[in-house]
Enzyme design. Sequence first.
Site, PDB file in Angstrom:
ATOM      1  N   ASP A  75     -10.412  48.189 -17.377  1.00 14.60           N
ATOM      2  CA  ASP A  75      -9.055  48.110 -17.913  1.00 14.60           C
ATOM      3  C   ASP A  75      -8.028  48.494 -16.856  1.00 14.60           C
ATOM      4  OD1 ASP A  75      -6.889  48.071 -19.967  1.00 14.60           O
ATOM      5  OD2 ASP A  75      -6.876  50.212 -19.527  1.00 14.60           O
TER       6      ASP A  75
ATOM      7  N   SER B 162      -6.968  46.532 -24.019  1.00 14.95           N
ATOM      8  CA  SER B 162      -6.686  47.658 -23.128  1.00 14.95           C
ATOM      9  C   SER B 162      -6.722  48.980 -23.890  1.00 14.95           C
ATOM     10  CB  SER B 162      -5.317  47.459 -22.474  1.00 14.95           C
ATOM     11  OG  SER B 162      -4.948  48.588 -21.697  1.00 14.95           O
TER      12      SER B 162
END
Length: 434
Positions: A161, A183
Amino acid sequence: MRAYDIIDKKKRGHELSKEEITFIIDGYLKGEIPDYQVSALLMAIYFTGMKDDELSELTFIMRDSGDIIDMSRIEGVVVDKHSTGGVGDKTTLIVAAIAASRGVKICKMSGRGLGHTGGTVDKMESIPGFKTEIDPEEVFQIVNKIGVSIVGQSGNLAPADKKIYALRDVTATVDSIPLIAASIMSKKLAAGSDAIVLDVKMGSGAFMKNIEDAKSLARHMVDIGTAAEKNTVALITNMDVPLGEAVGNRNEIVEVVNTLRGSGPKDLEIICLELAAQMIYLAGIEELETARDNAAKSLKDMSAYNKFIELVKIQGGDTTVFDDLEAFSKAEFKREIKAQKTGVITSMDTESIGLAASLLGAGRTKLDDVLDFTAGVNIYKKTGDSVELGDTIATIYTADESRLDETERVLLEAYSFDGELVEYPMIIEIIGSK
């Protein structure tokens, strides 16, 4: 398998397989797939979106790219709470105290503020002595002892991420709702809690500016949580106005203490009680209506405040500063901001109010900026309020007198007296697990 073919497939709106997503993410982390190809894939996702199963697989692969925290050493159901960020959002500190006072186990990892939104870690570190960097074993001991710990983010959570976000930041793909959901949830799932309560902010001070986008993000995140077999619920809450009155660090701690003592702003209390009730419910402690009643009781009988004091003490904080809140938050310079006209406030640019607090020294433009814990804004008039010319609508505080003039200009420009008055409830919608 080739990155080119996967990009082309996504460009045409087709669903990627788990193997294709894994190939891209693993290859990117190993340096075998270049930035420009991952950037192309991100843009393809931006325009064509992702199916539910496809998004869940992306999230799980990102989750599994680093450490996954084992919460099994904590006795009971561990519930996490996440906010998508807003202005004056000090809910974590209040909600954690209320929920922990009812028996919920909370091992909360929080971040620092950047830009117009504040960070929970910054607020807690404004209390003298409070430690946010604690060995994981000690954190587990704290949670088992008092039910709650709030610390800074640690470990190597979802490194995929972090790397992908850096690309999104420079390729105009930050505002892709599926990518935002992946995310947030990759980090939440890696944090290891048993259940998750999400506070999705909507309005001028939030990343999601309209209800449709907020609902879409909330639904995506709840679906991901459900696919991961985590009880998950999302509240869509109003960030068209600052939450509460205080925006800053120490002045927000003052508002936390006042709220836990039963004299906080009503809008802040409404959201905190519902978030806490949802955490109590997801922990399996009480049915939702009972949880709502008992969350309110925890404020009235001071058990939530006492839990907050326990938390501050056990993590090294000096609780005597709460004996004189005015002295604790006093800034060297302050200025009252006066209304420039008579009328009704029809809207507020809440993001600008957050930026005004940052201009005073309460926030960062880069992560290594040093904060002025006494800097901030107290808002007295909000959307829907009537004001007379010369009324005090806010007060600004700082240790640097040179910051006052520019901040006053930004703050005054954040208020509008023209246009249609539209007011949203504090809790717009609750989206639960399917």
